[in-house]
Design a protein around this motif. Structure first.
Motif, PDB file in Angstrom:
ATOM      1  N   ASP A   8       0.811  -1.225   0.000  1.00 14.84           N
ATOM      2  CA  ASP A   8       0.000   0.000   0.000  1.00 14.84           C
ATOM      3  C   ASP A   8       0.841   1.269   0.000  1.00 14.84           C
ATOM      4  N   GLY A   9       2.154   1.126  -0.211  1.00 20.64           N
ATOM      5  CA  GLY A   9       3.043   2.278  -0.197  1.00 20.64           C
ATOM      6  C   GLY A   9       3.980   2.234   0.997  1.00 20.64           C
ATOM      7  N   SER A  10       4.498   3.387   1.388  1.00 22.80           N
ATOM      8  CA  SER A  10       5.431   3.416   2.513  1.00 22.80           C
ATOM      9  C   SER A  10       4.680   3.182   3.820  1.00 22.80           C
ATOM     10  N   ARG A  11       5.393   2.565   4.765  1.00 24.17           N
ATOM     11  CA  ARG A  11       4.804   2.239   6.061  1.00 24.17           C
ATOM     12  C   ARG A  11       5.774   2.668   7.153  1.00 24.17           C
ATOM     13  N   LEU A  12       5.279   3.427   8.107  1.00 22.20           N
ATOM     14  CA  LEU A  12       6.121   3.941   9.182  1.00 22.20           C
ATOM     15  C   LEU A  12       6.224   2.937  10.321  1.00 22.20           C
ATOM     16  N   LEU A  13       7.454   2.654  10.740  1.00 20.55           N
ATOM     17  CA  LEU A  13       7.707   1.859  11.929  1.00 20.55           C
ATOM     18  C   LEU A  13       8.283   2.783  12.986  1.00 20.55           C
ATOM     19  N   SER A  14       7.684   2.803  14.162  1.00 22.63           N
ATOM     20  CA  SER A  14       8.118   3.700  15.225  1.00 22.63           C
ATOM     21  C   SER A  14       8.335   2.911  16.510  1.00 22.63           C
ATOM     22  N   VAL A  15       9.528   3.028  17.066  1.00 21.25           N
ATOM     23  CA  VAL A  15       9.857   2.336  18.311  1.00 21.25           C
ATOM     24  C   VAL A  15       9.245   3.125  19.472  1.00 21.25           C
ATOM     25  N   PRO A  16       8.382   2.508  20.286  1.00 21.43           N
ATOM     26  CA  PRO A  16       7.762   3.226  21.404  1.00 21.43           C
ATOM     27  C   PRO A  16       8.777   3.496  22.512  1.00 21.43           C
ATOM     28  N   LEU A  17       8.663   4.645  23.126  1.00 21.46           N
ATOM     29  CA  LEU A  17       9.624   5.051  24.145  1.00 21.46           C
ATOM     30  C   LEU A  17       8.927   5.258  25.485  1.00 21.46           C
TER      31      LEU A  17
END
Length: 229
Positions: free
Chosen positions: A49-58
């Protein structure tokens, strides 16, 4: 000596490793204040579906980058690894490299910097980048903030050249570099276009998109910038 300096970002983009390849010493800037708007804990991969953001929770977003801690609830590593599996299992080199990354997600570190640096070390090994790395928190005697901090690091390490990203042009004080007899050189890097899964090419994703799609040939897309001393 040519020095480049950069924060310890999460699965960084290709330009990060091009800069690392193009210098004699790469400094991990981990003793500056963590910015909530920076990409130190996030990056993008490609999905159908395109770019996908991965974010490490802090769990702690205050203070110096080296002290920022990860919210290890046991769920997010599986989510990130699951995203990588779903989106790259069909990539030509997923099977060749996935075992190098899996243990890091299975056993994430307490601090974001340590976790990111384990991933960076795997990536630079795949890319055959031999440039030594040092953390700025390990360099004694540096002082100042922002640009002054950069110049202080360069002086302490006796750098002849500082290789800077082009995004820093708006705030680099070129006269201060000249006054301290440090030659300021800007990175010359055009994001490469390479074979990708899932339709039209999307630039500036995490370098793992390049690795899983191009394998050992990935380093050919990151030619070293030649800088005369």
């Amino acid at each position: 000596m040519i020095i480049a300096i950069h924060q310890p970002n999460y699965i960084p983009w290709c330009g990060y490793f091009h800069k690392m390849l193009s210098c004699d010493l790469f400094v991990i800037l981990d003793d500056v204040t963590f910015s909530k708007t920076a990409i130190t804990n996030k990056n993008q991969i490609k999905s159908p579906d395109g770019s996908r953001l991965l974010s490490v929770p802090l769990s702690n977003k205050e203070g110096l980058i080296k002290d920022v801690t990860i919210f290890n609830d046991g769920k997010w590593p599986n989510k990130h690894w699951g995203s990588l599996q779903r989106n790259y299992a069909r990539a030509p080199f997923w099977k060749q490299y996935q075992h190098l990354f899996a243990p890091i997600f299975e056993n994430p570190d307490e601090t974001l910097a340590d976790f990111n640096l384990r991933l960076i070390d795997v990536i630079r090994t795949i890319l055959e980048i031999k440039t030594p790395i040092i953390r700025s928190s390990e360099i004694l005697g540096t002082t100042g903030l922002k640009g002054d901090k950069i110049i202080s690091i360069c002086k302490t390490l006796q750098a002849a050249v500082y290789l800077s990203g082009t995004g820093a042009k708006s705030y680099n004080d070129e006269s201060e570099f000249a006054r301290n007899q440090i030659r300021l050189v800007y990175q010359e890097f055009d994001p490469p276009c390479y074979p990708q899964l899932w339709g039209d090419f999307i630039p500036n994703l995490s370098v793992i998109d390049l690795l899983f799609n191009c394998g050992p040939k990935s380093k050919d897309f990151l030619p070293k910038q030649v800088i005369d001393l």
